[in-house]
Design a protein around this motif. Structure first.
Motif, PDB file in Angstrom:
ATOM      1  N   LYS A 153       9.742  -9.688   3.889  1.00  0.00           N
ATOM      2  CA  LYS A 153       9.277  -8.792   4.945  1.00  0.00           C
ATOM      3  C   LYS A 153       7.773  -8.952   5.076  1.00  0.00           C
ATOM      4  CE  LYS A 153       9.362  -4.134   6.747  1.00  0.00           C
ATOM      5  NZ  LYS A 153       9.573  -4.559   8.133  1.00  0.00           N
ATOM      6  N   ILE A 154       7.302  -8.968   6.306  1.00  0.00           N
ATOM      7  CA  ILE A 154       5.868  -9.058   6.572  1.00  0.00           C
ATOM      8  C   ILE A 154       5.419  -7.765   7.253  1.00  0.00           C
ATOM      9  CG2 ILE A 154       4.064 -10.261   7.867  1.00  0.00           C
ATOM     10  CD1 ILE A 154       5.713 -12.820   7.492  1.00  0.00           C
ATOM     11  N   PHE A 155       4.398  -7.160   6.684  1.00  0.00           N
ATOM     12  CA  PHE A 155       3.779  -5.972   7.275  1.00  0.00           C
ATOM     13  C   PHE A 155       2.500  -6.440   7.962  1.00  0.00           C
ATOM     14  CE2 PHE A 155       6.233  -4.545   3.670  1.00  0.00           C
ATOM     15  CZ  PHE A 155       6.826  -3.372   4.100  1.00  0.00           C
ATOM     16  N   GLN A 156       2.345  -6.105   9.231  1.00  0.00           N
ATOM     17  CA  GLN A 156       1.179  -6.530  10.002  1.00  0.00           C
ATOM     18  C   GLN A 156       0.275  -5.341  10.282  1.00  0.00           C
ATOM     19  OE1 GLN A 156       0.338  -9.828  11.292  1.00  0.00           O
ATOM     20  NE2 GLN A 156      -1.557  -8.677  11.439  1.00  0.00           N
ATOM     21  N   ALA A 157      -0.998  -5.494   9.959  1.00  0.00           N
ATOM     22  CA  ALA A 157      -1.993  -4.459  10.254  1.00  0.00           C
ATOM     23  C   ALA A 157      -2.888  -4.944  11.389  1.00  0.00           C
ATOM     24  CB  ALA A 157      -2.833  -4.168   9.012  1.00  0.00           C
TER      25      ALA A 157
ATOM     26  N   GLU B 209      -6.475  -0.568   8.325  1.00  0.00           N
ATOM     27  CA  GLU B 209      -5.037  -0.354   8.347  1.00  0.00           C
ATOM     28  C   GLU B 209      -4.361  -1.153   7.235  1.00  0.00           C
ATOM     29  OE1 GLU B 209      -1.929  -1.704  11.478  1.00  0.00           O
ATOM     30  OE2 GLU B 209      -2.698   0.230  12.171  1.00  0.00           O
ATOM     31  N   LEU B 210      -4.898  -2.326   6.923  1.00  0.00           N
ATOM     32  CA  LEU B 210      -4.356  -3.151   5.844  1.00  0.00           C
ATOM     33  C   LEU B 210      -4.422  -2.400   4.513  1.00  0.00           C
ATOM     34  CD1 LEU B 210      -3.223  -5.962   5.055  1.00  0.00           C
ATOM     35  CD2 LEU B 210      -5.569  -6.638   4.569  1.00  0.00           C
TER      36      LEU B 210
ATOM     37  N   GLY C 259       1.491   1.874   1.503  1.00  0.00           N
ATOM     38  CA  GLY C 259       2.691   2.097   2.290  1.00  0.00           C
ATOM     39  C   GLY C 259       3.858   1.212   1.877  1.00  0.00           C
ATOM     40  N   VAL C 260       3.573   0.059   1.308  1.00  0.00           N
ATOM     41  CA  VAL C 260       4.641  -0.850   0.880  1.00  0.00           C
ATOM     42  C   VAL C 260       5.494  -0.194  -0.204  1.00  0.00           C
ATOM     43  CG1 VAL C 260       5.121  -3.029  -0.315  1.00  0.00           C
ATOM     44  CG2 VAL C 260       3.473  -2.978   1.550  1.00  0.00           C
ATOM     45  N   ASP C 261       4.862   0.477  -1.144  1.00  0.00           N
ATOM     46  CA  ASP C 261       5.610   1.154  -2.208  1.00  0.00           C
ATOM     47  C   ASP C 261       6.541   2.212  -1.625  1.00  0.00           C
ATOM     48  OD1 ASP C 261       6.196   1.582  -4.998  1.00  0.00           O
ATOM     49  OD2 ASP C 261       5.127   3.487  -4.795  1.00  0.00           O
ATOM     50  N   THR C 262       6.054   2.961  -0.665  1.00  0.00           N
ATOM     51  CA  THR C 262       6.873   3.972   0.006  1.00  0.00           C
ATOM     52  C   THR C 262       8.042   3.312   0.730  1.00  0.00           C
ATOM     53  OG1 THR C 262       4.928   5.367   0.315  1.00  0.00           O
ATOM     54  CG2 THR C 262       6.824   5.844   1.712  1.00  0.00           C
TER      55      THR C 262
ATOM     56  N   LYS D 201      -5.417 -12.685   8.096  1.00  0.00           N
ATOM     57  CA  LYS D 201      -4.425 -12.327   9.107  1.00  0.00           C
ATOM     58  C   LYS D 201      -4.057 -10.845   9.071  1.00  0.00           C
ATOM     59  CE  LYS D 201      -2.110 -16.778   9.492  1.00  0.00           C
ATOM     60  NZ  LYS D 201      -0.822 -17.478   9.377  1.00  0.00           N
ATOM     61  N   ASN D 202      -4.649 -10.074   8.139  1.00  0.00           N
ATOM     62  CA  ASN D 202      -4.325  -8.653   7.970  1.00  0.00           C
ATOM     63  C   ASN D 202      -2.827  -8.448   7.770  1.00  0.00           C
ATOM     64  OD1 ASN D 202      -6.996  -7.698   8.199  1.00  0.00           O
ATOM     65  ND2 ASN D 202      -6.870  -7.798  10.415  1.00  0.00           N
ATOM     66  N   GLN D 203      -2.242  -9.254   6.877  1.00  0.00           N
ATOM     67  CA  GLN D 203      -0.810  -9.172   6.614  1.00  0.00           C
ATOM     68  C   GLN D 203      -0.518  -8.985   5.134  1.00  0.00           C
ATOM     69  OE1 GLN D 203       0.832 -12.885   7.983  1.00  0.00           O
ATOM     70  NE2 GLN D 203       1.180 -12.110  10.043  1.00  0.00           N
TER      71      GLN D 203
END
Length: 56
Positions: free
Chosen positions: A6-10, A15-16, A22-25, A46-48
């Motif tokens: 999974k990729i989280f984009q900020a 926000e990053l 937030g990943v732990d949540t 890339k703020n990812q």
């Protein structure tokens, strides 16, 4: 055992920083666990955040 990515984009560096906690949540809410060493990578240019995880 299936491993997912999974990729989280900020949108920016602030926000990053919030996404890091937030990943732990997200893992907890989705009944998932990080998969082994190197499964949590931050790409600051890339703020990812990219994670490898398994479903519990």
């Amino acid at each position: 055992m299936d491993v997912y990515i999974k990729i989280f984009q900020a949108k920016d560096k602030e926000e990053l920083e919030k996404l890091i906690t937030g990943v732990d949540t997200w893992l907890h809410e989705n009944n998932a666990s990080l998969y082994g060493n190197g499964s949590f990578k931050i790409n600051k240019p890339k703020n990812q955040i990219k994670i490898k995880y398994t479903k519990n």
